[in-house]
Design an enzyme around this catalytic site. Structure first.
Site, PDB file in Angstrom:
ATOM      1  N   LYS A  22       0.837  -1.209   0.000  1.00 37.75           N
ATOM      2  CA  LYS A  22       0.000   0.000   0.000  1.00 37.75           C
ATOM      3  C   LYS A  22       0.866   1.250   0.000  1.00 37.75           C
ATOM      4  CE  LYS A  22      -2.972   0.728   3.564  1.00 37.75           C
ATOM      5  NZ  LYS A  22      -2.803   2.056   4.163  1.00 37.75           N
ATOM      6  N   ASP A 314       1.905  -1.181  11.805  1.00 34.33           N
ATOM      7  CA  ASP A 314       0.558  -1.567  11.370  1.00 34.33           C
ATOM      8  C   ASP A 314       0.237  -3.029  11.689  1.00 34.33           C
ATOM      9  OD1 ASP A 314       0.137   0.956  10.374  1.00 34.33           O
ATOM     10  OD2 ASP A 314       0.731   0.449   8.329  1.00 34.33           O
ATOM     11  N   LYS A 341      -4.317   5.664  15.039  1.00 31.95           N
ATOM     12  CA  LYS A 341      -4.403   5.049  13.703  1.00 31.95           C
ATOM     13  C   LYS A 341      -5.870   5.097  13.241  1.00 31.95           C
ATOM     14  CE  LYS A 341      -0.078   4.223  13.191  1.00 31.95           C
ATOM     15  NZ  LYS A 341       0.647   4.955  12.165  1.00 31.95           N
TER      16      LYS A 341
END
Ligand code: S3P
Length: 433
Positions: A22, A314, A341
């Site tokens: 990503k 993440d 987040k």
């Protein structure tokens, strides 16, 4: 809004090709748009976040053609972007807003950035303050979206020490630095993902990196090229944990990015006792790739080393699922960033672990998790509209003897639209309703 019912699955096997990274997909669109030629991107991640970036550059007059994961960008050069006719809506994507702001701060037109309700709650002063030091004129709503960026400003290079280890802030300032007069130097407290630096180099831009300082001079040019996007280790991580905690697993993940600024999850899982081996290491377009073979293992709880936090950031939701299945206690501190987040990932994970009967203690900057047997869920697990929370709890189903229901999973499309399809192809039992 749809939900997942994830049923128990004990045997996992097969090979998975992991979809594109990503972070690199965002940067490929942004930097490709700023070259003055045609850039071909191979392996582009076809997810909502990456598409938000693509649509933003289309709205700024860049011709971008997409055929599945192949994208052709007709770059307009650093000064060729056009004013979009409406606000740029970046959906759920923090990376899009923060990086694009660095570019917009230097354009000769005004712009406005908006996003969904989660993105509208996330802190933006971390980019606004240093961009203002560079000469940008930005209005925000108490440090949050919408951002109104005034065009026609001349930016100047700054030397900036990042108060938090953030690749998004670093990248935002480097992108602004492309347009600034003089030198921009960013000092990071510890290494963070360095895809912007690698891609800038790949596009022929001179960038100096020494220790934790990254410097570039404004006024250069970007040369169009081919960009190959490797598989996203953040997506691969869900299957690394699933195969590790499953009773009987033997899987391989093909073509995963093992850039050393991203491999914290591998280090942590290995410290916990995971049976994970890397092979077929190769390099494509300045990024490192490998195939990762994972078999079931018995895990033990650990104290997670602080230096691994930015390299894992993440992946913590799914690391917490590994911790829930480990023997003993896992302790994470120094990870306050997880609270800002796509959701407050410390609280969201603690809430879900409570539903599965896993003892945990929420800390201001982390969590303590006591591993044990996952119990019959005492209710529905709320994803908090956060893709990684939803996928992490779907992974827990391989160790739970009862079905797990996870609500509001649509947001999985922001990073990994075919997660359930790939998961089921190796033997997981996820149904989306
Ligand atoms: C990203 C950096 C990280 C990460 C995010 C993607 C990037 O954010 O959490 O999902 O592509 O630069 P921070 O820089 O805020 O830690």
């Amino acid at each position: 809004m749809t939900k997942f019912i994830a049923k128990p699955a004990t045997v996992l096997s097969g090979d998975l090709k992991i979809p594109g990274d990503k972070s690199i997909s965002h940067r490929a669109i942004m930097l490709g748009s700023l070259t003055s030629g045609v850039t071909q991107v191979h392996g582009f991640l076809q997810s909502e976040d990456a598409l938000s970036t693509l649509r933003a550059f289309t709205a700024m007059g860049v011709k971008i053609e997409r055929n599945g994961d192949k994208v052709t960008i007709h770059g307009v050069g650093l000064d060729g972007l056009k004013q979009p006719s409406t606000s740029l809506n970046l959906g759920n994507s923090g990376t899009s807003v923060r990086l694009i702001s660095g570019i917009l701060a230097a354009q000769d037109f005004d712009s406005e950035l908006i996003g969904d309700s989660s993105l509208s709650k996330r802190p933006m002063n971390r980019i606004i303050n240093p961009l203002r030091q560079m000469g940008a004129v930005i209005e925000a709503n108490n440090g949050k979206l919408p951002l109104k960026i005034k065009g026609g400003q001349k930016l100047r290079g700054i030397h900036y020490h990042l108060p938090v280890a953030s690749a998004q802030v670093k990248s935002c300032l480097l992108l602004a630095g492309l347009y600034a007069q003089g030198e921009t130097c960013i000092h990071q407290p510890t290494p963070t993902r360095d895809h912007t630096e690698r891609l800038l180099k790949g596009l022929g831009y001179t960038i100096n990196i020494r220790n934790n300082q990254i410097c570039l001079m404004g006024g250069g040019k970007l040369k169009a090229t081919q960009i190959h996007v490797p598989g996203d280790i953040s997506s691969a991580a869900f299957f690394m944990v699933a195969a590790t905690i499953a009773v009987n697993a033997d899987i391989s993940l093909i073509g995963v990015n093992i850039n050393p600024t991203r491999t914290g999850v591998i280090d942590i899982l290995k410290m916990m006792g995971a049976n994970l081996t890397l092979s077929n290491r190769r390099e494509i377009g300045g990024e490192l790739l490998a195939d990762i073979h994972i078999q079931s293992a018995l895990l033990k709880g650990i104290h997670i080393p602080k230096k691994l936090i930015p390299l894992t950031i993440d992946e913590f939701p799914v690391v917490f699922i590994a911790a829930a299945c480990a023997q003993g206690e896992t302790v994470l501190t120094g990870a306050k960033e997880l609270r800002v987040k796509e959701s407050d990932r410390i609280q969201a994970m603690a809430d879900g672990l409570n539903i599965l009967g896993i003892k945990n203690e929420v800390l201001e900057d982390g969590i303590k998790i006591r591993g044990g047997e996952l119990q019959k869920p005492r209710g529905v697990i709320h994803s908090h509209y956060d893709h990684r929370i939803a996928m992490a709890f779907a992974v827990a189903s391989v160790r739970c003897k009862h079905a797990i229901e996870i609500s509001k999973v649509d947001n999985i499309a922001t990073s990994f639209p075919n997660f359930a399809l790939l998961a089921n192809s190796i033997g997981m039992k996820i149904t989306q309703f």
